[in-house]
Design a protein around this motif. Structure first.
Motif, PDB file in Angstrom:
ATOM      1  N   TRP A   1     -11.209   0.105 -11.632  1.00 52.87           N
ATOM      2  CA  TRP A   1     -10.516  -1.066 -11.105  1.00 52.87           C
ATOM      3  C   TRP A   1      -9.086  -1.106 -11.620  1.00 52.87           C
ATOM      4  CZ3 TRP A   1     -11.986  -4.354  -7.414  1.00 52.87           C
ATOM      5  CH2 TRP A   1     -13.337  -4.420  -7.096  1.00 52.87           C
TER       6      TRP A   1
ATOM      7  N   THR B   1     -11.512   6.227  -0.669  1.00 49.19           N
ATOM      8  CA  THR B   1     -11.777   4.881  -0.166  1.00 49.19           C
ATOM      9  C   THR B   1     -11.346   3.850  -1.197  1.00 49.19           C
ATOM     10  OG1 THR B   1     -13.679   5.678   1.092  1.00 49.19           O
ATOM     11  CG2 THR B   1     -13.574   3.314   0.678  1.00 49.19           C
ATOM     12  N   ILE B   2     -10.734   2.785  -0.727  1.00 50.20           N
ATOM     13  CA  ILE B   2     -10.306   1.699  -1.604  1.00 50.20           C
ATOM     14  C   ILE B   2     -10.973   0.416  -1.143  1.00 50.20           C
ATOM     15  CG2 ILE B   2      -8.367   0.258  -2.318  1.00 50.20           C
ATOM     16  CD1 ILE B   2      -6.607   2.685  -2.198  1.00 50.20           C
TER      17      ILE B   2
ATOM     18  N   SER C   1       0.828  -1.208   0.000  1.00 53.74           N
ATOM     19  CA  SER C   1       0.000   0.000   0.000  1.00 53.74           C
ATOM     20  C   SER C   1       0.859   1.253   0.000  1.00 53.74           C
ATOM     21  CB  SER C   1      -0.929   0.019   1.219  1.00 53.74           C
ATOM     22  OG  SER C   1      -1.814  -1.046   1.177  1.00 53.74           O
TER      23      SER C   1
ATOM     24  N   LYS D   1      -8.466   3.407   3.126  1.00 51.00           N
ATOM     25  CA  LYS D   1      -8.623   4.787   2.684  1.00 51.00           C
ATOM     26  C   LYS D   1      -7.246   5.400   2.522  1.00 51.00           C
ATOM     27  CE  LYS D   1     -11.295   8.843   3.598  1.00 51.00           C
ATOM     28  NZ  LYS D   1     -12.552   8.901   2.934  1.00 51.00           N
TER      29      LYS D   1
ATOM     30  N   THR E   1     -10.339  -3.434   2.432  1.00 53.75           N
ATOM     31  CA  THR E   1     -10.879  -2.079   2.433  1.00 53.75           C
ATOM     32  C   THR E   1      -9.854  -1.148   3.063  1.00 53.75           C
ATOM     33  OG1 THR E   1     -11.946  -2.395   4.578  1.00 53.75           O
ATOM     34  CG2 THR E   1     -13.289  -2.822   2.635  1.00 53.75           C
TER      35      THR E   1
ATOM     36  N   ILE F   1      -8.062  -3.780  -6.941  1.00 51.81           N
ATOM     37  CA  ILE F   1      -8.562  -2.703  -6.084  1.00 51.81           C
ATOM     38  C   ILE F   1      -9.337  -1.683  -6.904  1.00 51.81           C
ATOM     39  CG2 ILE F   1      -6.856  -2.923  -4.245  1.00 51.81           C
ATOM     40  CD1 ILE F   1      -5.231  -0.734  -5.511  1.00 51.81           C
ATOM     41  N   TYR F   2     -10.290  -1.063  -6.227  1.00 53.85           N
ATOM     42  CA  TYR F   2     -11.113  -0.018  -6.820  1.00 53.85           C
ATOM     43  C   TYR F   2     -10.988   1.203  -5.929  1.00 53.85           C
ATOM     44  CZ  TYR F   2     -15.112   2.340  -8.922  1.00 53.85           C
ATOM     45  OH  TYR F   2     -15.919   3.233  -9.579  1.00 53.85           O
ATOM     46  N   ARG F   3     -10.628   2.329  -6.518  1.00 56.46           N
ATOM     47  CA  ARG F   3     -10.482   3.565  -5.754  1.00 56.46           C
ATOM     48  C   ARG F   3     -11.679   4.465  -6.033  1.00 56.46           C
ATOM     49  NH1 ARG F   3      -6.487   8.558  -6.688  1.00 56.46           N
ATOM     50  NH2 ARG F   3      -7.288   9.808  -4.991  1.00 56.46           N
TER      51      ARG F   3
END
Length: 71
Positions: free
Chosen positions: A28, A51-52, A14, A70, A68, A44-46
């Motif tokens: 994505w 928020t991720i 991260s 942020k 999950t 991952i989706y931001r």
């Protein structure tokens, strides 16, 4: 022990991705690689608020582990 190692790896990834990649909001992004001899995938989706959400899985087992956070 595996969960602690996994968490530590995710924290390092991260930090690395946050500094090295500019992940565009509302899309994505998929990453693939190896952990030891195992093939892995991180998706991952931001969201626009930072928020991720996403998942991580070993391709051999295909059981998704939800993530999950942020940024």
């Amino acid at each position: 022990m595996k969960r602690i190692s996994f968490f530590f790896i995710l924290v390092i990834l991260s930090i690395s991705f946050a500094q090295a990649l500019d992940i565009e909001p509302n899309r994505w992004v998929d990453f693939t690689g190896k952990l030891g001899n195992s093939d892995i995938q991180l998706s991952i989706y931001r969201f626009s608020d930072g928020t991720i959400k996403g998942n991580y899985c070993y391709k051999k087992f295909e059981k998704k582990i939800p993530l999950t956070g942020k940024i």
